[in-house]
Design an enzyme around this catalytic site. Structure first.
Site, mmCIF file in Angstrom:
data_model
loop_
_atom_site.group_PDB
_atom_site.id
_atom_site.type_symbol
_atom_site.label_atom_id
_atom_site.label_comp_id
_atom_site.label_asym_id
_atom_site.label_seq_id
_atom_site.Cartn_x
_atom_site.Cartn_y
_atom_site.Cartn_z
ATOM 1 N N GLU A 150 0.858 -1.195 0.000
ATOM 2 C CA GLU A 150 0.000 0.000 0.000
ATOM 3 C C GLU A 150 0.888 1.238 0.000
ATOM 4 O O GLU A 150 1.982 1.231 0.571
ATOM 5 C CB GLU A 150 -0.947 -0.012 1.209
ATOM 6 C CG GLU A 150 -0.288 -0.201 2.578
ATOM 7 C CD GLU A 150 0.254 1.070 3.193
ATOM 8 O OE1 GLU A 150 -0.123 2.157 2.721
ATOM 9 O OE2 GLU A 150 1.065 0.967 4.140
ATOM 10 N N PHE A 151 0.395 2.299 -0.639
ATOM 11 C CA PHE A 151 1.116 3.576 -0.627
ATOM 12 C C PHE A 151 0.171 4.692 -0.173
ATOM 13 O O PHE A 151 0.106 5.764 -0.777
ATOM 14 C CB PHE A 151 1.683 3.883 -2.021
ATOM 15 C CG PHE A 151 2.610 2.817 -2.556
ATOM 16 C CD1 PHE A 151 3.906 2.691 -2.051
ATOM 17 C CD2 PHE A 151 2.199 1.934 -3.538
ATOM 18 C CE1 PHE A 151 4.766 1.699 -2.524
ATOM 19 C CE2 PHE A 151 3.047 0.937 -4.014
ATOM 20 C CZ PHE A 151 4.334 0.824 -3.502
ATOM 21 N N GLU A 154 -1.876 8.806 5.292
ATOM 22 C CA GLU A 154 -2.988 9.136 6.180
ATOM 23 C C GLU A 154 -3.446 10.556 5.876
ATOM 24 O O GLU A 154 -2.632 11.424 5.579
ATOM 25 C CB GLU A 154 -2.559 9.005 7.648
ATOM 26 C CG GLU A 154 -2.401 7.554 8.041
ATOM 27 C CD GLU A 154 -1.965 7.372 9.485
ATOM 28 O OE1 GLU A 154 -2.163 8.275 10.309
ATOM 29 O OE2 GLU A 154 -1.415 6.297 9.781
ATOM 30 N N LYS A 206 8.283 -1.399 -1.662
ATOM 31 C CA LYS A 206 7.637 -0.665 -0.572
ATOM 32 C C LYS A 206 8.676 -0.047 0.374
ATOM 33 O O LYS A 206 8.640 1.154 0.671
ATOM 34 C CB LYS A 206 6.703 -1.612 0.191
ATOM 35 C CG LYS A 206 6.182 -1.079 1.501
ATOM 36 C CD LYS A 206 5.213 0.060 1.301
ATOM 37 C CE LYS A 206 4.938 0.756 2.599
ATOM 38 N NZ LYS A 206 3.586 1.103 2.828
ATOM 39 N N GLY A 255 10.556 20.333 8.396
ATOM 40 C CA GLY A 255 9.616 20.295 9.522
ATOM 41 C C GLY A 255 10.263 19.707 10.755
ATOM 42 O O GLY A 255 11.497 19.654 10.852
ATOM 43 N N GLY A 259 7.435 11.330 11.089
ATOM 44 C CA GLY A 259 6.889 10.420 12.097
ATOM 45 C C GLY A 259 5.864 9.528 11.426
ATOM 46 O O GLY A 259 5.930 9.296 10.213
ATOM 47 N N CYS A 262 4.629 4.584 9.442
ATOM 48 C CA CYS A 262 5.387 3.887 8.397
ATOM 49 C C CYS A 262 6.863 4.244 8.320
ATOM 50 O O CYS A 262 7.716 3.369 8.466
ATOM 51 C CB CYS A 262 4.729 4.132 7.041
ATOM 52 S SG CYS A 262 3.256 3.134 6.847
HETATM 53 C C1 UDX Z 1 -0.844 -1.150 8.265
HETATM 54 C C2 UDX Z 1 0.126 -2.273 7.963
HETATM 55 O O1 UDX Z 1 -0.234 -3.413 8.569
HETATM 56 C C3 UDX Z 1 1.510 -1.871 8.216
HETATM 57 O O2 UDX Z 1 2.389 -2.910 7.928
HETATM 58 C C4 UDX Z 1 1.752 -0.727 7.311
HETATM 59 O O3 UDX Z 1 3.082 -0.376 7.271
HETATM 60 C C5 UDX Z 1 0.909 0.423 7.764
HETATM 61 O O4 UDX Z 1 -0.395 0.052 7.682
HETATM 62 P P1 UDX Z 1 -2.337 -0.058 10.040
HETATM 63 O O5 UDX Z 1 -3.499 -0.308 9.164
HETATM 64 O O6 UDX Z 1 -1.863 1.332 10.236
HETATM 65 O O7 UDX Z 1 -1.076 -0.952 9.570
HETATM 66 O O8 UDX Z 1 -2.479 -0.776 11.434
HETATM 67 P P2 UDX Z 1 -3.609 -0.596 12.516
HETATM 68 O O9 UDX Z 1 -4.363 0.659 12.291
HETATM 69 O O10 UDX Z 1 -2.937 -0.894 13.811
HETATM 70 O O11 UDX Z 1 -4.637 -1.786 12.170
HETATM 71 C C6 UDX Z 1 -4.404 -3.124 12.303
HETATM 72 C C7 UDX Z 1 -5.724 -3.802 12.669
HETATM 73 O O12 UDX Z 1 -5.571 -5.215 12.610
HETATM 74 C C8 UDX Z 1 -6.226 -3.472 14.070
HETATM 75 O O13 UDX Z 1 -7.545 -2.984 14.010
HETATM 76 C C9 UDX Z 1 -6.173 -4.831 14.809
HETATM 77 O O14 UDX Z 1 -7.196 -4.987 15.758
HETATM 78 C C10 UDX Z 1 -6.292 -5.808 13.665
HETATM 79 N N1 UDX Z 1 -5.742 -7.134 13.941
HETATM 80 C C11 UDX Z 1 -4.512 -7.284 14.476
HETATM 81 C C12 UDX Z 1 -6.493 -8.266 13.612
HETATM 82 O O15 UDX Z 1 -7.625 -8.158 13.145
HETATM 83 N N2 UDX Z 1 -5.960 -9.496 13.821
HETATM 84 C C13 UDX Z 1 -4.738 -9.687 14.395
HETATM 85 O O16 UDX Z 1 -4.297 -10.816 14.567
HETATM 86 C C14 UDX Z 1 -3.982 -8.531 14.721
HETATM 87 C C1 UDX Z 2 3.558 7.236 4.365
HETATM 88 C C2 UDX Z 2 3.791 7.062 2.850
HETATM 89 O O1 UDX Z 2 3.873 8.363 2.217
HETATM 90 C C3 UDX Z 2 2.681 6.240 2.204
HETATM 91 O O2 UDX Z 2 2.981 6.002 0.850
HETATM 92 C C4 UDX Z 2 2.487 4.916 2.952
HETATM 93 O O3 UDX Z 2 3.568 4.031 2.698
HETATM 94 C C5 UDX Z 2 2.335 5.142 4.445
HETATM 95 O O4 UDX Z 2 3.411 5.959 4.960
HETATM 96 P P1 UDX Z 2 2.095 8.745 5.955
HETATM 97 O O5 UDX Z 2 3.040 8.275 7.018
HETATM 98 O O6 UDX Z 2 0.637 8.624 6.199
HETATM 99 O O7 UDX Z 2 2.394 8.017 4.560
HETATM 100 O O8 UDX Z 2 2.375 10.310 5.693
HETATM 101 P P2 UDX Z 2 3.358 11.159 4.794
HETATM 102 O O9 UDX Z 2 2.545 12.206 4.158
HETATM 103 O O10 UDX Z 2 4.195 10.324 3.922
HETATM 104 O O11 UDX Z 2 4.261 11.880 5.899
HETATM 105 C C6 UDX Z 2 5.154 11.140 6.730
HETATM 106 C C7 UDX Z 2 5.924 12.066 7.642
HETATM 107 O O12 UDX Z 2 6.816 12.883 6.900
HETATM 108 C C8 UDX Z 2 5.045 13.037 8.434
HETATM 109 O O13 UDX Z 2 5.560 13.158 9.735
HETATM 110 C C9 UDX Z 2 5.181 14.352 7.672
HETATM 111 O O14 UDX Z 2 4.965 15.483 8.463
HETATM 112 C C10 UDX Z 2 6.611 14.262 7.180
HETATM 113 N N1 UDX Z 2 6.871 15.049 5.972
HETATM 114 C C11 UDX Z 2 6.314 14.704 4.779
HETATM 115 C C12 UDX Z 2 7.732 16.145 6.044
HETATM 116 O O15 UDX Z 2 8.247 16.493 7.117
HETATM 117 N N2 UDX Z 2 8.006 16.839 4.891
HETATM 118 C C13 UDX Z 2 7.477 16.502 3.687
HETATM 119 O O16 UDX Z 2 7.786 17.182 2.686
HETATM 120 C C14 UDX Z 2 6.601 15.404 3.638
#
Ligand code: UDX
Ligand code: UDX
Length: 430
Positions: A150-151, A154, A206, A255, A259, A262
């Site tokens: 996934e890309f 949030e 990824k 910034g 954080g 990912c």
């Molecule tokens: C996802 C991916 O899994 C991670 O690898 C990627 O890099 C970022 O996105 P994310 O969707 O952010 O993670 O995770 P989270 O919001 O914590 O959701 C995971 C869900 O899976 C939770 O709701 C949890 O309750 C559920 N879960 C966990 C199950 O249903 N079964 C399990 O065994 C463990």
């Molecule tokens: C990231 C990836 O972009 C997305 O493809 C997927 O793999 C999940 O992880 P996300 O973590 O939701 O997405 O946000 P993103 O917009 O990528 O920002 C990540 C962090 O970088 C944030 O803390 C953001 O504030 C920071 N950021 C981003 C900067 O400081 N400067 C920038 O120019 C862009």
């Protein structure tokens, strides 16, 4: 197609809702009973623009279902997406226990041919291991394991799903590739690129992408450090660099450091993989180190702004999440900055646009329900996230303190305009 998303967090829920919106029958499964019971009522547990509407619309159309019954949901589906979390373990490896728990469930419910897709970010060769676990003599030709990273950012996850730059499908199976391409056909027809690679390549794409983006951010943050010393505006530098098409202008915003769920976790996991395979990814190591230490530079900067006097001085954070458009606190820079400032004796107030109270930071900090209350009598306002509602503030109106200082960690304001308004304003890299 009948699809099952296992894990209904950010990735599973957004992807599941979007797949159902394309006309597929989707069941989103989760072990968490509250999440599923709320979702069945159309209540979405996370803050993601447009997600609630999408969920409600597809629930009504009976294309989207939510369930705690993993076994039956697997049995009924043709494609199973593994979307459970893959957090970092103490040794920096990705923790795959949730992934393997799901694989065990799939193994005991393989009643017909199914495609098992890893959407969770899993280290290279995890697909091979999953295949090995599933490969019993009863299961011959009953499955393919595919990597489909996934890309989704949030805050922009629905748009990123509907208009992806690319769709990566890692499999050597023609049958699985054909089915996956068909699943994504509506997006391919709108112009998204589709690439079919080996499974290991897809897994690495990824990590390589996230580590590269993290590098780009860290690079501009370090450029910002030197700009501060040389009286240069980092935005001029970023614009000048970004106009070179080989570089590109995106992800060059300085910034408080990257954080989220990912970049920090994926860069660490990539280093673990490189250690395992005896390769030195020195650039990624440096990026992690630089980002981990960024808060120290920011604290020094705050120290200078406040002339090293913190005791009982009120500091207001505008936004505490890791970026705008989300209520997610995972690895937010604020989690490092706020405890340090508290330790130095400052009083912290914050306002969070998502409205959610982040109690886990510390009981000693005060959450306000509006910007005015949060900023009242404050000596320093820190703009920590880049929400639109922070972009046109009338600082003089929200805070009467003549000595008010504003530290804009996202550079939302023009330094010259602030100078004209006689506001003591500080940005990053300018
Ligand atoms: C996802 C991916 O899994 C991670 O690898 C990627 O890099 C970022 O996105 P994310 O969707 O952010 O993670 O995770 P989270 O919001 O914590 O959701 C995971 C869900 O899976 C939770 O709701 C949890 O309750 C559920 N879960 C966990 C199950 O249903 N079964 C399990 O065994 C463990
Ligand atoms: C990231 C990836 O972009 C997305 O493809 C997927 O793999 C999940 O992880 P996300 O973590 O939701 O997405 O946000 P993103 O917009 O990528 O920002 C990540 C962090 O970088 C944030 O803390 C953001 O504030 C920071 N950021 C981003 C900067 O400081 N400067 C920038 O120019 C862009």
């Amino acid at each position: 197609m009948k699809i099952c998303m296992i894990g209904s967090g950010y990735v599973g829920l957004v992807s599941g809702a979007c797949f159902s919106d394309l006309g597929n029958t989707v069941t989103c499964v989760d072990i968490n009973k509250d999440i599923i019971s709320n979702l069945n009522k159309g209540i979405v547990p996370i803050f993601e623009l447009g997600l609630q509407e999408l969920v409600i619309r597809n629930l009504k159309q009976k294309r989207l279902f939510f369930s705690n019954d993993v076994s039956n949901s697997i049995k009924r589906s043709d494609i199973i997406f593994i979307c459970v979390g893959t957090p970092t373990k103490k040794n920096n490896n990705a923790d795959l226990k949730y992934v393997y728990n799901v694989v065990k469930k799939i193994k005991s419910n393989l009643n017909k041919y199914k495609i098992i897709v890893t959407k969770s970010t899993v280290p290279v060769t995890t697909g091979d291991k999953i295949e090995k676990i599933l490969n019993t003599k009863y299961n011959k030709n009953k499955f393919d394991v595919v990597s489909n990273p996934e890309f989704l950012r949030e805050g922009e996850a629905i748009r990123d799903f509907q208009y992806p730059d690319r769709i990566v499908i890692g499999t050597n199976s023609h049958k699985a590739n054909k089915i996956m391409k068909n699943l994504y056909l509506p997006l391919i027809k709108k112009g998204s690129r589709y690439i079919n690679t080996s499974r290991r390549s897809a897994e690495l794409i990824k990590y390589a992408s996230n580590a590269y983006l993290a590098t780009k951010i860290t690079y501009i943050n370090e450029m910002a450090n030197i700009c501060e010393k040389l009286n240069i505006d980092v935005h001029d530098v970023a614009t000048g660099m970004g106009l070179d098409e080989r570089i590109g202008s995106r992800f060059l915003r300085p910034g408080p450091g990257f954080g989220g769920s990912c970049f920090p976790k994926d860069t660490r996991a990539l280093i673990s993989t490189s250690n395992k395979f005896n390769t030195n990814l020195s650039i990624v190591k440096t990026v992690i180190q630089s980002n981990d230490n960024r808060y120290k530079l920011l604290i020094n900067r705050i120290s200078k702004i406040l002339k090293n006097k913190f005791k009982n001085r009120k500091i207001t954070f505008l936004g505490v999440t890791f970026k705008a458009g989300t209520d997610d606190m995972r690895e937010s820079p604020a989690l490092k900055l706020i405890p340090k400032l508290l330790k130095k004796g400052a009083i912290i107030n914050y306002y969070e646009p998502t409205g959610s109270k982040k109690e886990f930071i510390s009981k000693k900090i005060m959450c306000n329900s509006n910007i005015h209350d949060a900023c009242k009598n404050s000596e320093l306002i820190i703009i920590h996230t880049e929400w639109n509602e922070f972009k046109q503030l009338n600082f003089k109106k929200i805070n009467k303190n003549k000595n008010l200082k504003v530290f804009d960690m996202r550079n939302l304001y023009s330094p010259s305009e602030m100078l004209k308004s006689k506001i003591k304003y500080f940005g990053v890299g300018r």
